[in-house]
Design a protein around this motif. Structure first.
Motif, PDB file in Angstrom:
ATOM      1  N   ILE A 191       0.863  -1.189   0.000  1.00  0.00           N
ATOM      2  CA  ILE A 191       0.000   0.000   0.000  1.00  0.00           C
ATOM      3  C   ILE A 191       0.896   1.235   0.000  1.00  0.00           C
ATOM      4  O   ILE A 191       1.733   1.412   0.884  1.00  0.00           O
ATOM      5  CB  ILE A 191      -0.930  -0.004   1.222  1.00  0.00           C
ATOM      6  CG1 ILE A 191      -1.817  -1.259   1.202  1.00  0.00           C
ATOM      7  CG2 ILE A 191      -1.785   1.257   1.252  1.00  0.00           C
ATOM      8  CD1 ILE A 191      -2.707  -1.401   2.418  1.00  0.00           C
ATOM      9  N   LEU A 201      -1.122  -1.022  -4.354  1.00  0.00           N
ATOM     10  CA  LEU A 201      -2.393  -0.336  -4.125  1.00  0.00           C
ATOM     11  C   LEU A 201      -2.117   1.076  -3.640  1.00  0.00           C
ATOM     12  O   LEU A 201      -1.168   1.319  -2.883  1.00  0.00           O
ATOM     13  CB  LEU A 201      -3.225  -1.082  -3.074  1.00  0.00           C
ATOM     14  CG  LEU A 201      -3.619  -2.526  -3.414  1.00  0.00           C
ATOM     15  CD1 LEU A 201      -4.385  -3.140  -2.242  1.00  0.00           C
ATOM     16  CD2 LEU A 201      -4.454  -2.577  -4.682  1.00  0.00           C
ATOM     17  N   GLN A 252      -3.446   4.248  -1.459  1.00  0.00           N
ATOM     18  CA  GLN A 252      -4.430   4.573  -0.425  1.00  0.00           C
ATOM     19  C   GLN A 252      -5.173   5.839  -0.802  1.00  0.00           C
ATOM     20  O   GLN A 252      -4.615   6.779  -1.378  1.00  0.00           O
ATOM     21  CB  GLN A 252      -3.756   4.719   0.935  1.00  0.00           C
ATOM     22  CG  GLN A 252      -2.704   5.810   1.034  1.00  0.00           C
ATOM     23  CD  GLN A 252      -1.909   5.741   2.330  1.00  0.00           C
ATOM     24  OE1 GLN A 252      -1.133   4.808   2.525  1.00  0.00           O
ATOM     25  NE2 GLN A 252      -2.119   6.718   3.196  1.00  0.00           N
ATOM     26  N   LYS A 253      -6.481   5.860  -0.453  1.00  0.00           N
ATOM     27  CA  LYS A 253      -7.328   6.995  -0.825  1.00  0.00           C
ATOM     28  C   LYS A 253      -6.938   8.251  -0.065  1.00  0.00           C
ATOM     29  O   LYS A 253      -6.954   9.352  -0.626  1.00  0.00           O
ATOM     30  CB  LYS A 253      -8.795   6.644  -0.554  1.00  0.00           C
ATOM     31  CG  LYS A 253      -9.309   5.479  -1.396  1.00  0.00           C
ATOM     32  CD  LYS A 253     -10.732   5.116  -0.979  1.00  0.00           C
ATOM     33  CE  LYS A 253     -11.249   3.925  -1.797  1.00  0.00           C
ATOM     34  NZ  LYS A 253     -12.608   3.502  -1.355  1.00  0.00           N
ATOM     35  N   THR A 283      -8.051   1.551   0.219  1.00  0.00           N
ATOM     36  CA  THR A 283      -7.370   1.784  -1.058  1.00  0.00           C
ATOM     37  C   THR A 283      -8.368   1.697  -2.206  1.00  0.00           C
ATOM     38  O   THR A 283      -9.514   1.255  -2.037  1.00  0.00           O
ATOM     39  CB  THR A 283      -6.253   0.744  -1.274  1.00  0.00           C
ATOM     40  OG1 THR A 283      -6.841  -0.556  -1.401  1.00  0.00           O
ATOM     41  CG2 THR A 283      -5.267   0.755  -0.106  1.00  0.00           C
TER      42      THR A 283
END
Length: 777
Positions: free
Chosen positions: A11, A50, A52-53, A65
């Motif tokens: 991530i 991925l 992360q938002k 994510t």
């Protein structure tokens, strides 16, 4: 078509790796490092990236994510000493996240990998070329993949060309990069890119220049690392071809230690310079061995390792009491020293120096101090050191050079704050090779030892945390420059009473334990120990006493294994049977009162003894004869006593003609034993008066004190030892200088109980006390 699989997830915080591109990433979060290591070991280096938002989250989970990730291969480029990784990511394709394994430390997820099996029509190919040509007019410089596509359109590469273009666009916002990442359709990604070109062209070009500048700097940094790696690998290959690669693994171990251990920067740079120099040398050359030895020494010296001190004064006192009997003033001074160190958190101040004859426990006392404060104990003997290089070391260019004794001993200590014993510091000498005492000054001076200079290591070494304790046998032999930095603690010889306690409480249990004996098998009676102390040893300490106890234990074991005895109580007779006849005899008092014989008190390095002084006279011309191997001071003392009596003959009831018609002979037995000191003055005066006036002196009285020509009695040393010897020899009363009465605290209570000790200020008091007559006026 698609393919499903399970892979660990990395991530990232806003790092966008598009398929077909390569990214370098710094990784520090624990779950990320674990995911990378697991991917390399168990998943053929494959991992899912991925994004992360929320970039501000420190510990995101898979649910935080975007659902579209990137399949990539990962490789660890470097592991840093702070635990972080530098990794290289090679992005392969997009992946759809379907499910995540709960509570997985590596974020194991199930993904769907769409296969690139789309067939494009001619119309779509034309549309792709049209869109790319529109972008071409907006950009100052095209990516090489895009130029190749325009020249030779290959729709199977269209998606990767678009991703390459997006990856190089510095003007895209994070939201636009995210939208381009999660979009599978390359046409929509390209339209997204075109829609971002609403800003002026100049701005795009400037942004591109900024991106190019940043990329160039990163590339330069990476090129430097790659260049060093390439050159090292090339050098290694050359050495392999020459059969000269024996140092390769060693050098790599050195580099690994430098990266993982917290060496000071200056030391790390010094070692690194030697490593680089060593790499360029031929393996069998002498210079390689010089550099290797230097690196080994530099990396084995403690630069940062320390132990924690025990700050418990009660524990320290208990340790000192357990290991040493008596020495109360010494112990109190050591406790004070430790208390001040604990309060101030520093060791600055004078160096403790224990001074005393051999065998009184100086070294063992220092070892006990180390145990009491929880420090590593190291010792260096300075006896016979006459070369300054033994302290400071030689330059590393000398054949067979190495650091001096101080740095060598610090290596043995393995920490930078040991208790360091400088043994026999009074036995250092100097010659044409330098003065080692001058080098020791830098070691012991708190203002200098924080940057101690050793010629071999060529870098300042901090000795400020070291607790130095020195020992010496003779105070006058300590170099003057060092003496000024020292606090002297005198350890006098043990008395017979103290030796008895030490033997019973320390030596006997120690010897029995060493010889696997119990106190039921071999028991030492007080009379047996007393016999050993008085008549089989003559020493200041207890080393010979311990050896005699060991000898008795050995002889007992022989008899025990032969079946001759099962138990033995060591009495006086057993001592005689096991060790033979007595080796020493102590002087005993006279059997009767004598004329011209007076008992004096003597002090030696082995303790005290009584000293009968004999005076006789015979017809002659008034000459004075002195015998008994007397020193200059004692001869002068005898002359003073004789002149004092001659000047006051009438007051002492002596005939004047005796001095003119007779010679006087003063003798001090034993004739072969050297004797010196002024403390026999009072005794000699009394013996002369006794002989010349024909008055007997009591056999039960002894005396000591220096006398002047006016009859004033001056103080002496060794009152404790002298009073013990007087009590042992059967005297009942001793006369001592009045100024020594303050020293009665040092006299054991057992002695004061059986001995009358009287102070005198002038000789007239001695005359009246000894002869029981008033001075004639």
């Amino acid at each position: 078509m698609s393919q499903k699989t399970k892979l660990p997830a990395l991530i990232t915080r806003g790092v966008f790796a598009y398929p077909g591109t390569q990214q370098t990433l710094e990784v520090g979060r624990e779950h990320s490092k674990l995911a990378i290591e697991t991917a390399i070991k168990e998943y053929n280096s494959k991992i899912i990236i991925l994004v992360q938002k929320d970039p501000t989250m420190n510990d995101p989970e898979v649910k935080d994510t975007f659902k579209i990730g990137i399949l990539a291969t990962v490789d660890i480029a470097k592991k840093w000493k702070d635990g972080t990784f530098t990794v290289t990511l090679n992005a392969i394709s997009r992946a759809i996240v379907e499910d995540a394994e709960p509570n997985s430390p590596i974020n194991l997820i199930a993904v769907n990998l769409p296969l690139n099996d789309v067939v494009f029509t001619e119309e779509q190919q034309a549309s792709a070329l049209n869109l790319i040509n529109r972008i071409k007019t907006k950009l100052k410089q095209l990516p090489k993949s895009m130029e190749d596509f325009i020249t030779n359109p290959n729709m199977s590469l269209f998606s990767s060309v678009v991703d390459d273009l997006i990856n190089q666009m510095a003007t895209l916002t994070p939201e636009q990069k995210t939208e381009a990442l999660i979009e599978f359709d390359p046409f929509k990604r390209l339209e997204l890119l075109i829609s971002s070109f609403k800003a002026p062209v100049q701005k795009i070009e400037n942004s591109a220049e900024v991106e190019n500048d940043i990329s160039r700097k990163i590339k330069d940094r990476m090129d430097k690392q790659q260049r060093e790696y390439y050159l090292r690998e090339k050098l290694k290959t050359i050495k392999d071809e020459l059969g000269d690669d024996g140092d390769g693994d060693v050098i790599q171990k050195y580099r690994n230690r430098l990266e993982t251990e917290p060496f000071p920067k200056a030391i790390k740079d010094k070692i690194l310079a030697s490593i680089n120099k060593m790499e360029t040398m031929q393996g069998m050359s002498a210079e390689v061995n010089v550099e290797r030895n230097y690196i080994d020494w530099m990396m084995s010296i403690p630069w940062w390792e320390k132990t924690d001190d025990i700050e418990d004064l009660k524990f320290a006192k208990r340790v000192l009491d357990e290991h040493h009997y008596g020495l109360q003033k010494v112990k109190d001074r050591i406790i004070e020293y430790l208390a001040v160190k604990q309060k101030t958190k520093t060791l600055k101040g004078q160096i403790i120096t224990l001074v005393g004859p051999p065998g009184v426990g100086k070294t063992s006392l220092a070892r006990s101090i180390a145990e009491a404060i929880g420090r590593n104990f190291v010792k260096v003997s300075l006896g016979g050191v006459r070369d300054e290089a033994e302290i400071r070391g030689h330059r590393k260019t000398y054949v067979g050079s190495m650091p001096g004794r101080i740095i060598q001993t610090m290596k043995r200590a393995k920490v930078k704050n040991p208790l360091f014993l400088l043994d026999e510091i009074d036995k250092m000498t100097s010659d044409q090779r330098g003065d080692p005492a001058a080098a020791m000054l830098e070691v012991l001076d708190p203002e200098q030892n924080q940057e101690f200079s050793d010629h071999y290591i060529e870098e300042p070494y901090d000795l400020g945390d070291v607790m130095f304790i020195a020992t010496a046998n003779y105070l006058e032999n300590i170099p003057e420059a060092l003496y000024d930095r020292m606090e002297i603690i005198n350890l006098s010889s043990y008395t017979e009473i103290e030796k008895m306690h030490i033997a019973k409480e320390y030596l006997v249990p120690k010897v029995l334990a060493e010889h696997a004996l119990s106190d039921q098998e071999l028991t030492f009676e007080d009379q047996g120990l007393d016999e050993l102390i008085k008549f089989y040893t003559r020493e200041a300490g207890v080393r010979q006493l311990e050896r005699l106890i060991q000898s008795i234990a050995r002889k007992f074991i022989v008899k025990l294994l032969n079946g001759e005895v099962t138990t033995v109580n060591v009495t006086t007779q057993i001592v005689h049977d096991y060790l033979g006849k007595r080796l020493f005899e102590h002087t005993t008092k006279e059997d009767e009162n004598q004329v011209g014989v007076v008992t004096g008190l003597a002090y030696t390095q082995f303790g005290g003894d009584i000293l009968p002084i004999e005076v006789n006279y015979f017809p002659g011309k008034g000459n004075l004869t002195l015998t008994g191997k007397l020193g200059e001071v004692m001869k002068e003392s005898a002359s003073i006593a004789f002149d004092y009596v001659r000047a006051n003959y009438a007051r002492f009831g002596i005939d004047k003609d005796i001095f003119e018609k007779n010679d006087v002979h003063i003798h001090v037995p034993e004739g072969a034993v050297p004797k010196d000191g002024p403390s026999a003055g009072v005794t000699i005066t009394t013996a002369i008066i006794s002989a010349l006036s024909n008055r007997a002196v009591s056999k039960d009285i002894g005396m000591t004190g220096e006398i002047t020509l006016r009859g004033i009695v001056l103080p002496i040393g060794g009152l404790r030892e002298k009073s013990i010897s007087a009590a042992r020899s059967g005297l009942k009363k001793i006369l001592v200088p009045m100024k020594n009465m303050k020293d009665l605290d040092d006299v054991p209570d057992e002695v004061k109980a059986i001995l009358e000790i009287k102070g005198i200020e002038r000789y007239e008091q001695t005359f009246e006390d000894v002869f029981g007559e008033k001075i004639q006026m």
